[in-house]
Design a protein around this motif. Structure first.
Motif, short mmCIF file in Angstrom:
data_model
loop_
_atom_site.label_atom_id
_atom_site.label_comp_id
_atom_site.label_asym_id
_atom_site.label_seq_id
_atom_site.Cartn_x
_atom_site.Cartn_y
_atom_site.Cartn_z
N ILE A 108 0.83 -1.20 0.00
CA ILE A 108 0.00 0.00 0.00
C ILE A 108 0.87 1.26 0.00
O ILE A 108 0.57 2.25 -0.68
N SER A 109 1.98 1.21 0.73
CA SER A 109 2.78 2.45 0.85
C SER A 109 4.28 2.24 1.02
O SER A 109 5.03 3.21 0.97
N GLY A 110 4.73 0.99 1.18
CA GLY A 110 6.15 0.79 1.49
C GLY A 110 7.04 0.36 0.34
O GLY A 110 8.24 0.59 0.38
N TYR A 111 6.47 -0.22 -0.69
CA TYR A 111 7.28 -0.72 -1.81
C TYR A 111 8.01 0.42 -2.50
O TYR A 111 7.42 1.48 -2.77
N LEU A 165 3.00 -1.90 -12.01
CA LEU A 165 3.64 -2.55 -10.87
C LEU A 165 2.65 -3.31 -9.99
O LEU A 165 3.05 -4.14 -9.17
N THR A 166 1.37 -3.05 -10.16
CA THR A 166 0.36 -3.80 -9.39
C THR A 166 0.43 -5.29 -9.70
O THR A 166 -0.02 -6.11 -8.90
N LYS A 167 1.03 -5.65 -10.85
CA LYS A 167 1.19 -7.07 -11.19
C LYS A 167 2.13 -7.76 -10.22
O LYS A 167 2.11 -8.99 -10.12
N ARG A 168 2.96 -6.99 -9.53
CA ARG A 168 3.93 -7.59 -8.63
C ARG A 168 3.35 -7.94 -7.27
O ARG A 168 4.00 -8.63 -6.47
N GLY A 191 3.22 5.99 -8.62
CA GLY A 191 4.20 6.99 -8.25
C GLY A 191 5.61 6.43 -8.21
O GLY A 191 6.57 7.08 -8.65
N VAL A 192 5.74 5.21 -7.68
CA VAL A 192 7.05 4.55 -7.64
C VAL A 192 7.57 4.33 -9.06
O VAL A 192 8.74 4.62 -9.36
N TYR A 193 6.71 3.83 -9.93
CA TYR A 193 7.10 3.57 -11.32
C TYR A 193 7.55 4.87 -12.00
O TYR A 193 8.59 4.90 -12.67
#
Length: 241
Positions: A108-111, A165-168, A191-193
């Motif tokens: 949710i927020s750490g990756y 990245l949700t696939k991960r 955002g990470v992507y």
């Protein structure tokens, strides 16, 4: 006669409740959530186990207007107490959420996508001098930049293959997320992507700019060096003069 009327009344009452449940299900299917909630609430308060299950689901996923896990659990318990297996499964899912809270929060927020800058896909920028005068150094710099470019292209392919990245997110974790948490995770991972892609672009532009400046300076030096050598050869006295 009274007994017959009493039995008919019970039967008619059951039919009416079944019709209302079908109506509620139809409203839910059309995403008319407020109207569906109203009917489910009436039936659930009357003790209908399926309606109680749906009440729990609506509070769990937010169709009741907000996510309220405490109310969801309470309705699941009432439905499970009447033998509803789906409600019992939902209670088990809630327990799993508690034991795997850290994993949920991670997605949710750490990756942070750290694996995209490690191992074989870690592409440190090559050291490029301002200019090279020797052939061995020119070959060395060119080889280092070529190796960096191969690494960068592999990184880009890996990043593109990973999108979105949700696939991960492991399926067993994704299945435990509420709708609200799923959306939070999606926004975080987007955002990470975007951050990873932007940092890679900036890094690549810097390397290519340094390489371009090095090549221009080196080419200019070689051109000037060759001119000097040519001029010197042309002006040197010839044998027999």
């Amino acid at each position: 006669m009274k007994k017959t009327l009493f039995c008919l009344a019970l039967m008619l009452g059951g039919v009416a409740q079944a019709d209302e449940l079908a109506d509620a299900n139809a409203l839910f299917a059309k995403k008319s959530y407020p109207q569906a909630l109203q009917l489910y609430t009436k039936l659930a308060n009357a003790g209908n186990a399926e309606a109680q299950l749906h009440m729990g689901e609506m509070y769990f996923y937010g169709e009741a207007g907000t996510v309220d896990l405490a109310k969801a659990e309470a309705w699941f318990k009432k439905s499970a107490a009447k033998g509803n297996k789906s409600a019992a499964g939902s209670l088990e899912m809630i327990k799993k959420r508690e034991t795997r809270r850290a994993e949920l929060d991670y997605w949710i927020s750490g990756y942070d996508g750290a694996e995209f800058s490690a191992g074989q896909f870690r592409c440190p920028a090559p050291r490029i001098p301002a200019m090279s005068k020797q052939n061995d150094e020119i070959e060395s710099v060119s080889a280092k930049v070529a190796a960096w470019q191969d690494c960068y292209n592999a990184f880009v392919r890996k990043l593109n293959d990973a999108s979105p990245l949700t696939k991960r997110i492991p399926k067993d974790i994704a299945d435990l997320l509420t709708k609200e948490e799923t959306e939070q995770s999606r926004l975080h991972l987007e955002g990470v992507y975007a951050g990873i892609a932007e940092n890679a672009k900036v890094s690549a532009k810097l390397v290519l700019a340094d390489f371009g400046a090095w090549r221009s300076a080196t080419d200019a030096y070689i051109k000037e060096h060759n001119r000097i050598v040519t001029d010197a050869a042309a002006s040197a006295p010839r044998k027999g003069d």
